[in-house]
Write an enzyme that holds these catalytic residues in place. Structure first.
Site, short mmCIF file in Angstrom:
data_model
loop_
_atom_site.label_atom_id
_atom_site.label_comp_id
_atom_site.label_asym_id
_atom_site.label_seq_id
_atom_site.Cartn_x
_atom_site.Cartn_y
_atom_site.Cartn_z
N ARG A 175 2.80 -42.11 24.95
CA ARG A 175 1.79 -41.70 25.71
C ARG A 175 1.53 -42.39 26.92
O ARG A 175 2.12 -43.32 27.31
CB ARG A 175 0.70 -41.78 24.96
N THR A 224 -8.19 -37.20 21.86
CA THR A 224 -8.61 -37.60 23.20
C THR A 224 -7.53 -37.40 24.27
O THR A 224 -7.77 -37.69 25.44
CB THR A 224 -9.05 -39.07 23.17
N GLU A 225 -6.36 -36.90 23.87
CA GLU A 225 -5.31 -36.52 24.81
C GLU A 225 -4.35 -35.59 24.10
O GLU A 225 -3.84 -35.91 23.03
CB GLU A 225 -4.47 -37.73 25.24
N SER A 226 -4.07 -34.47 24.71
CA SER A 226 -2.99 -33.60 24.21
C SER A 226 -2.65 -32.59 25.29
O SER A 226 -3.54 -31.98 25.89
CB SER A 226 -3.41 -32.87 22.92
#
Length: 442
Positions: A25, A373-375
């Protein structure tokens, strides 16, 4: 898919980290962005050896004094192959294999209470689901449209209000139950205020960029440099959005909090969550104890200045599952998860994959409420197994994510981050996760 996280202090002890890779990430600090990766790494103070699923060395990168990131200013590939300039933690932990989904519409469910229908959604202790197939949603008013497949959601409600307590068992976000995902109400997005030359965007540029994101309920940032907490908060307020504010450098958490306090001027009404750190454990930058200690220090100082909303640390879903202390020290579980870095998931199945990992995080954290919180998905770059970057696949992945989540999902990311650099673990895609292409201010 299997998911594992191993941290090793010597090159001689190569270990395999199971896919996952939301891993990659993106490290989101300015000029320090990494992406979760599906590859496992063995690190030493000056070199990183990347290995495949059978433990065979694939390539070695050496410390050149710079950090790389993928999605995140955003954090994409986390374990992504970010060069690690610090020794890895001594302990080695491997996450349990992910349970196979039981249906194509498998939903995010907390371990308890027992569902009363064939397929139920992630619920904070009841109410009961109202239909056989339900989605993971937070407590926002029900959307007015049935389903939206556009890349850009147009939510009609704001993100859930921050909790009124600073206790570690705070219930934010507090999902409820509804039928299948209706529209994009409640979805959020990440944004980084940097020009392609790494310089800071000014308030006018940020206003221009943020105006295009007004349909989202919340915007996530990663640090306090460039005075971004103040400038992005100003733009968020103008567009009816909340701010998920980030502290990137947890080694200087008190100074970082001072920046946030100055930016808000004591008005916390539009701050949804404050995140202390982003993928620091996954990247080997910090130990679990370092992060937990920083969370405690932040909680104490923020309470003293009147902040009573949620405080969390963000890491990859693999790191969270392997180290539940991270979520236990937070007010809810906050995990980054990118299907692209798994290598066995197509864009069309991104939503099902991320929901399954969100469920695993919740279970590892004792049934805690969980926010992804991220995708996202890149529009350009090299293929990672069956995960192929393209504009068409990016749209398919975002649509799949929107079908799987009605809330508690932060999409990555608003615009292409041309200030970032690629490395061996980012598949040439680090700059191209922007759902809206290049920013208007660019």
């Amino acid at each position: 898919m299997k998911a594992g996280l191993l941290t090793i202090a010597a090159l001689s002890a190569l270990a395999v980290a199971q896919p996952h890779r939301p891993g990659h990430r993106h490290l989101h600090g300015k000029r320090e962005v990494v992406t979760e990766t599906v590859m496992a790494t063995a690190t030493a103070p000056h070199a990183v050896v990347y290995v495949d699923g059978n433990g065979n060395p694939m390539y070695t990168s050496y410390d050149n004094g710079r950090k790389y990131s993928h999605p995140t200013p955003n954090s994409h590939a986390r374990p992504w192959a970010e060069e690690n300039t610090s020794a890895a933690p001594e302990e080695t932990t491997e996450a349990a294999p992910a349970p196979e989904p039981t249906s194509e519409t498998s939903n995010y469910v907390a371990p308890a209470p027992e569902p009363t229908s064939e397929t139920s959604s992630y619920v904070a202790p009841a109410p009961e689901p109202t239909s056989e197939t339900s989605s993971y949603v937070a407590p926002a008013p029900e959307p007015t449209s049935e389903t939206s497949s556009d890349v850009a959601p147009s939510p009609t409600t704001e993100a859930p209000a921050p909790s009124s307590t600073t206790s570690e068992t705070s219930a934010a976000p507090a999902p409820t139950t509804t039928s299948t995902n209706s529209g994009s109400s409640g979805l959020s997005i990440t944004y980084s205020p940097y020009n392609s030359d790494n310089s800071c965007k000014d308030q006018d540029q940020i206003n221009m960029d943020m105006a295009q994101l007004s349909g989202y309920s919340m915007v996530r940032t990663y640090g306090t440099d460039c005075n971004q907490t103040a400038t992005i908060l100003n733009a968020a307020r103008a567009n009816g959005m909340k701010l998920f504010a980030g502290i990137y450098d947890i080694s200087n958490v008190n100074s970082e909090i001072d920046n946030i306090v100055d930016a808000t001027n004591g008005d916390w009404s539009d701050i949804h969550t404050i995140a202390v750190g982003n993928e620091g454990v996954n990247n080997g930058q910090y130990s679990v104890d370092d992060v937990v200690s920083a969370l405690g220090a932040a909680r104490s100082k923020l309470s003293a200045v009147g902040y009573s909303g949620p405080i969390v640390t963000v890491d990859t879903f693999v790191a969270m599952i392997a180290n539940p202390q991270l979520c236990q020290a937070s007010d809810y579980a906050a995990a980054n998860c990118h299907a692209f870095f798994d290598g066995t998931i197509t864009a069309q199945d991104a939503g099902k994959f991320v929901v399954a990992q969100a469920q695993r995080v919740s279970e590892a954290c004792g049934g805690m409420n969980t926010m992804i919180t991220e995708s996202g998905w890149p529009s350009q770059g090299e293929s990672n197994g069956v995960a192929v970057p393209s504009e068409e696949n990016q749209k398919a992945a975002i649509s799949s994510l929107k079908d799987a989540f009605s809330d508690n999902l932060i999409l990555f990311t608003a615009y292409n981050d041309m200030w970032k650099q690629n490395n061996a673990g980012t598949y040439g895609a680090e700059q191209y996760w922007g759902m809206y292409g290049n920013a208007p201010s660019d």
